[in-house]
Scaffold this active site. Structure first.
Site, PDB file in Angstrom:
ATOM      1  N   THR A 235       4.366   3.024   5.942  1.00  0.00           N
ATOM      2  CA  THR A 235       2.723   2.072   5.502  1.00  0.00           C
ATOM      3  C   THR A 235       2.198   3.317   6.459  1.00  0.00           C
ATOM      4  O   THR A 235       2.742   3.509   7.554  1.00  0.00           O
ATOM      5  CB  THR A 235       2.223   1.071   5.826  1.00  0.00           C
ATOM      6  OG1 THR A 235       0.845   0.853   6.474  1.00  0.00           O
ATOM      7  CG2 THR A 235       3.480   0.274   7.154  1.00  0.00           C
TER       8      THR A 235
ATOM      9  N   ASP B  58      -0.450   2.366   8.841  1.00  0.00           N
ATOM     10  CA  ASP B  58      -1.260   2.246   9.084  1.00  0.00           C
ATOM     11  C   ASP B  58      -0.188   2.024  10.758  1.00  0.00           C
ATOM     12  O   ASP B  58      -0.255   1.811  12.024  1.00  0.00           O
ATOM     13  CB  ASP B  58      -1.347   0.607   9.391  1.00  0.00           C
ATOM     14  CG  ASP B  58      -2.238   0.539   8.783  1.00  0.00           C
ATOM     15  OD1 ASP B  58      -2.682   1.227   7.849  1.00  0.00           O
ATOM     16  OD2 ASP B  58      -2.679  -0.776   7.848  1.00  0.00           O
TER      17      ASP B  58
ATOM     18  N   GLY C 203       0.230  -1.513   0.357  1.00  0.00           N
ATOM     19  CA  GLY C 203      -0.348  -0.367  -0.032  1.00  0.00           C
ATOM     20  C   GLY C 203       0.642   0.963   0.043  1.00  0.00           C
ATOM     21  O   GLY C 203       1.764   1.164   0.953  1.00  0.00           O
TER      22      GLY C 203
ATOM     23  N   ASP D  79       2.132  -0.442  11.605  1.00  0.00           N
ATOM     24  CA  ASP D  79       2.049  -1.550  11.853  1.00  0.00           C
ATOM     25  C   ASP D  79       3.539  -2.696  11.959  1.00  0.00           C
ATOM     26  O   ASP D  79       3.140  -3.576  12.209  1.00  0.00           O
ATOM     27  CB  ASP D  79       0.638  -2.028  11.552  1.00  0.00           C
ATOM     28  CG  ASP D  79       1.041  -2.546  10.294  1.00  0.00           C
ATOM     29  OD1 ASP D  79       2.051  -1.624   9.388  1.00  0.00           O
ATOM     30  OD2 ASP D  79       0.171  -2.999   9.415  1.00  0.00           O
TER      31      ASP D  79
HETATM   32  O1  F6P Z   1      -1.424   1.024   4.203  1.00  0.00           O
HETATM   33  C1  F6P Z   1      -2.377  -0.434   4.700  1.00  0.00           C
HETATM   34  C2  F6P Z   1      -3.760   0.066   4.283  1.00  0.00           C
HETATM   35  O2  F6P Z   1      -4.297   0.616   4.128  1.00  0.00           O
HETATM   36  C3  F6P Z   1      -4.958  -1.510   5.489  1.00  0.00           C
HETATM   37  O3  F6P Z   1      -5.015  -0.200   7.216  1.00  0.00           O
HETATM   38  C4  F6P Z   1      -5.526  -1.405   4.761  1.00  0.00           C
HETATM   39  O4  F6P Z   1      -6.484  -2.403   5.270  1.00  0.00           O
HETATM   40  C5  F6P Z   1      -5.057  -1.823   3.246  1.00  0.00           C
HETATM   41  O5  F6P Z   1      -3.970  -0.796   3.428  1.00  0.00           O
HETATM   42  C6  F6P Z   1      -6.455  -1.521   2.490  1.00  0.00           C
HETATM   43  O6  F6P Z   1      -5.496  -1.702   0.852  1.00  0.00           O
HETATM   44  P1  F6P Z   1      -5.836  -1.939  -0.165  1.00  0.00           P
HETATM   45  O7  F6P Z   1      -7.149  -1.677  -0.493  1.00  0.00           O
HETATM   46  O8  F6P Z   1      -4.385  -1.173  -1.577  1.00  0.00           O
HETATM   47  O9  F6P Z   1      -5.767  -2.973  -0.219  1.00  0.00           O
END
Ligand code: F6P
Length: 322
Positions: free
Chosen positions: A127, A129, A13, A131
């Site tokens: 990221t 998050d 992401g 995380d």
């Molecule tokens: O970047 C992390 C994140 O934002 C998560 O919180 C979310 O679940 C995910 O990416 C969604 O990612 P995508 O829509 O790109 O699969």
């Protein structure tokens, strides 16, 4: 071995600040006499040799842009032993001595595998998050928190006008940091995160009714994506309390926008450190932040670390958002 050519890619992401990291990697390497390839669309670009031969101007005017100029992707093909071998062979063919990988845990596992296949890799945590266990901070997190805060401030205006309750989902699949910090910043009555079990009647309804008795008429409930179910939560609140309630999922809007100062600076420092590690002939390392300082760890060690949720901050929220 002297490092002559490196590559940089963004994977998983996207996150605001990734461009600042790409810029720092490219400029540090170029000014140290190296050749730099920008790899497009994550590991897919390595598999297909889809690269840009970068110069100092290739990364001009990107520091303030969200997204990633290199594009990003998740690569199922790379996630196989054959894929890793193919990518390593492609690196050797292009005479790439090392790769900087900007992304999350999944991207780091790829960096570890590629290092094991003979190409030194350094990971940079990117990221929204926050995380990644080994780092107290990930690139994009600050921008995302501020975006979420601004969005919930807007919701608050309409929530207040109508004496309603707003149940808002913020991103964070496995991690409640974004929810916790946004929740504190917007004065949420309740913050629900995957790390802390909750009792709906006591922690949601009970807190709302208590604050209602003290004169509160509108409510914000912040829910992490990892808890989810905002429509259901909103419905149950309305049924139990009679307070009109609306659910909002902020979604991908949190992933975009111009990076904050903090994200730009941290990304610049991390990008610079990653190239220096490659220059020292190191691979299989991840750059991280610890006690506000830039550090680095072995990727395998980094991936085995456990995240610690900031329970003290959560308790502060419980005490004051009432
Ligand atoms: O970047 C992390 C994140 O934002 C998560 O919180 C979310 O679940 C995910 O990416 C969604 O990612 P995508 O829509 O790109 O699969």
């Amino acid at each position: 071995m002297s490092v002559k050519t490196i590559a940089v890619l963004t994977s998983g992401g996207d996150a605001p600040g990734m461009n600042a990291a790409v810029r720092a990697v490219a400029r540090t390497a170029l000014t140290s006499g190296m050749r730099v390839f920008g790899v497009r669309r994550g590991y897919n670009g390595l598999l297909n040799g889809d690269v840009i031969d970068m110069n100092l101007r290739s990364v001009s005017d990107i520091i303030h842009h969200g997204g990633t100029m290199l594009y990003t992707a998740r690569s199922p093909e790379f996630n196989t032993p054959e894929g890793v071998k193919k990518a390593a062979d492609m690196c050797r063919q292009m005479e790439i001595d090392g790769v900087v990988v900007i992304g999350g845990d999944g991207s780091f596992r790829g960096a570890r595998d590629l290092t094991n296949a003979g190409i030194n890799c350094i990971g940079i945590p990117g990221t929204i998050d926050n995380d990644i266990a080994c780092s107290e901070y990930t690139i994009g997190y600050d921008t995302a928190m501020n975006t979420a805060m601004e969005m919930v401030d807007r919701l608050r205006d309409t929530t207040e006008s109508h004496d309603r309750c707003s149940v808002v989902e913020v991103m964070g699949r496995r991690c409640g940091d974004l929810a916790l910090n946004t929740g504190i910043a917007v004065g949420a009555t309740t913050i629900l995160v995957p790390e802390i079990p909750f009792d709906f009647e006591k922690d949601v309804i009970g807190r709302m009714l208590f604050t209602q008795k003290t004169g509160k008429k509108h409510f914000i409930i912040v829910v992490a994506e990892g808890v989810g179910g905002v429509s259901e939560i909103s419905k149950r609140i309305q049924e139990s309390t009679g307070i009109e309630s609306r659910a909002t999922i902020l979604g991908h809007v949190q992933r975009g926008g111009s990076p904050t100062l903090r994200d730009r600076v941290v990304a610049s420092e991390m990008g610079n450190r990653a190239v220096k590690l490659l220059q020292e002939g190191l691979g299989n390392r991840v750059v991280a932040m610890s006690d506000g300082k830039i550090v680095d760890y072995d990727i395998t060690v980094a991936l085995s670390m456990k995240r610690v949720f900031n329970k003290e901050l959560y308790d502060v929220a419980l005490q004051i958002s009432i």
